[in-house]
Design a protein around this motif. Structure first.
Motif, PDB file in Angstrom:
ATOM      1  N   TRP A 232       0.856  -1.199   0.000  1.00  0.00           N
ATOM      2  CA  TRP A 232       0.000   0.000   0.000  1.00  0.00           C
ATOM      3  C   TRP A 232       0.887   1.242   0.000  1.00  0.00           C
ATOM      4  CZ3 TRP A 232      -5.543  -0.072   1.228  1.00  0.00           C
ATOM      5  CH2 TRP A 232      -6.116   1.196   1.320  1.00  0.00           C
ATOM      6  N   ILE A 234       0.451   5.381   0.553  1.00  0.00           N
ATOM      7  CA  ILE A 234      -0.500   6.411   0.986  1.00  0.00           C
ATOM      8  C   ILE A 234      -0.672   7.481  -0.080  1.00  0.00           C
ATOM      9  CG2 ILE A 234      -0.921   8.219   2.706  1.00  0.00           C
ATOM     10  CD1 ILE A 234       0.574   6.458   4.724  1.00  0.00           C
ATOM     11  N   ASP A 235       0.442   7.919  -0.675  1.00  0.00           N
ATOM     12  CA  ASP A 235       0.385   8.952  -1.717  1.00  0.00           C
ATOM     13  C   ASP A 235       1.536   8.692  -2.682  1.00  0.00           C
ATOM     14  OD1 ASP A 235       0.368  11.173  -3.348  1.00  0.00           O
ATOM     15  OD2 ASP A 235       0.052  12.612  -1.719  1.00  0.00           O
ATOM     16  N   ALA A 255      -3.442   7.607  -3.667  1.00  0.00           N
ATOM     17  CA  ALA A 255      -3.213   6.355  -2.947  1.00  0.00           C
ATOM     18  C   ALA A 255      -3.223   5.180  -3.919  1.00  0.00           C
ATOM     19  CB  ALA A 255      -4.268   6.149  -1.871  1.00  0.00           C
ATOM     20  N   ALA A 279      -4.728   8.001   1.095  1.00  0.00           N
ATOM     21  CA  ALA A 279      -5.484   7.173   2.042  1.00  0.00           C
ATOM     22  C   ALA A 279      -4.525   6.338   2.865  1.00  0.00           C
ATOM     23  CB  ALA A 279      -6.470   6.272   1.300  1.00  0.00           C
ATOM     24  N   GLU A 280      -4.870   6.174   4.145  1.00  0.00           N
ATOM     25  CA  GLU A 280      -4.076   5.348   5.041  1.00  0.00           C
ATOM     26  C   GLU A 280      -4.298   3.866   4.720  1.00  0.00           C
ATOM     27  OE1 GLU A 280      -1.869   6.292   7.373  1.00  0.00           O
ATOM     28  OE2 GLU A 280      -2.169   8.374   6.731  1.00  0.00           O
ATOM     29  N   PRO A 281      -3.305   3.025   5.001  1.00  0.00           N
ATOM     30  CA  PRO A 281      -3.440   1.593   4.697  1.00  0.00           C
ATOM     31  C   PRO A 281      -4.620   0.951   5.413  1.00  0.00           C
ATOM     32  CG  PRO A 281      -1.155   2.158   5.185  1.00  0.00           C
ATOM     33  CD  PRO A 281      -1.973   3.371   5.518  1.00  0.00           C
ATOM     34  N   ASP A 282      -5.302   0.075   4.717  1.00  0.00           N
ATOM     35  CA  ASP A 282      -6.423  -0.694   5.257  1.00  0.00           C
ATOM     36  C   ASP A 282      -5.974  -2.152   5.340  1.00  0.00           C
ATOM     37  OD1 ASP A 282      -8.743  -2.167   5.685  1.00  0.00           O
ATOM     38  OD2 ASP A 282     -10.005  -0.734   4.607  1.00  0.00           O
TER      39      ASP A 282
END
Length: 307
Positions: A232, A234-235, A255, A279-282
């Protein structure tokens, strides 16, 4: 003083002055000291404990001063009795008002506590519902891809279908498939298998991707190829290891996440997905993607067999 309701202070001051004038205008024999109780009741109306106490003290002082400044009249015993009764009435009223004020505060605190508990409970229920809905959606996605992976239809159609379903599940507009090159040392090569939720918006990025094979460890898909695990970012525009972001001023994506397609332990392809916002990692989503990557391995295994 500044903490007391100014409206009640003003009304109380005017009322105190008016009652004192009436008190000092009437003969001592008249029980007009009782009028000072209204100041205490005014403090109760303000729902302010300190104002109630202040009103009781001021009323007592004015009641006492009224004894000295009122015109003579009536028997001394009755005069003193009236003033004492006024003192008793003032403070009994003050005590009752303070008790009521405390009861009101306790009741309000209980209401606030219950409201907080209800809000917390509601928030927890919403969280549980969201988690259950998310788990249900995840289960539907995994099942749909498992069914598609086991069907014997056109392989590219299956891959298109899977990318489209994952984009819908994630709520991300862009998905793409990289495949391992015929010579494993050559890394990954881009394919024309895309899902584009907003046609035309990502033309620049799609063109760059189509011209950019990836070596192991390079870029988002290269990291997945090297690690064999979902990754992942984030940006991507701020990530030092995302070379496609350096090839145009605005690539339209932020992201990104990607996961390996596996045959056994061998990475045979990488699916990557992009959002227009950072977006932050899920972690839960990545775990689901790892499971899907194993299922999609069956599709590419069939493709390999046909080739």
């Amino acid at each position: 003083m500044k903490n007391y309701p100014s409206k009640y202070l003003l009304i109380g001051s005017i009322a105190a002055a008016g009652i004192f004038i009436v008190d000092t205008s009437l003969p001592l024999g008249i029980a007009d000291g009782m009028l000072y109780v209204s100041l205490v009741l005014l403090g109760m109306m303000a729902r302010n404990r300190n104002l109630i106490i202040m009103a009781a003290i001021v009323s007592s002082v004015l009641n006492l001063l009224g004894y000295f400044f009122s015109p003579p009249g009536g028997e001394l015993t009755n005069v003193i009795t009236n003033r004492i009764l006024a003192f008793v009435t003032i403070w009994m009223t003050a005590i009752l008002c303070l008790l009521k004020n405390k009861a009101d505060e306790t009741l309000q605190a209980a209401r606030d506590f219950l409201e907080t508990r209800v809000e917390d409970r509601t928030a927890k229920l919403q969280e549980v519902n969201q988690r259950l809905n998310s788990e249900a959606d995840s289960a539907k996605l995994v099942k749909a891809i498992a069914i598609a992976s086991n069907e014997t239809g056109a392989i590219n159609d299956t891959l298109y279908f899977c990318i489209e379903r994952i984009c819908k599940f994630a709520g991300w507009p862009l998905g793409h498939l990289y495949l391992v090159a015929e010579k494993p040392d050559s890394g990954l090569v881009p394919t024309e298998i895309w899902h584009v939720g907003d046609p035309g918006k990502f033309d620049v990025f799609q063109k760059i991707t189509g011209d950019t094979p990836m070596q192991a460890g390079v870029g988002l898909p290269g990291r997945v190829l090297a690690s064999g695990d979902p990754e992942w970012i984030i940006d991507v525009t701020k990530d030092p290891n995302f070379p496609r972001a350096r090839l145009a001023e605005n690539i339209g994506v932020k992201a990104g996440f990607a996961f390996p397609i596996l045959i056994g332990r061998e990475v045979v392809g990488v699916m990557e997905f992009f959002s227009t916002k950072a977006a932050e990692p899920d972690k839960e989503m990545l775990a689901i993607m790892a499971q899907i990557g194993t299922q999609l391995g069956r599709v590419l295994e069939r493709k390999r067999a046909l080739d």
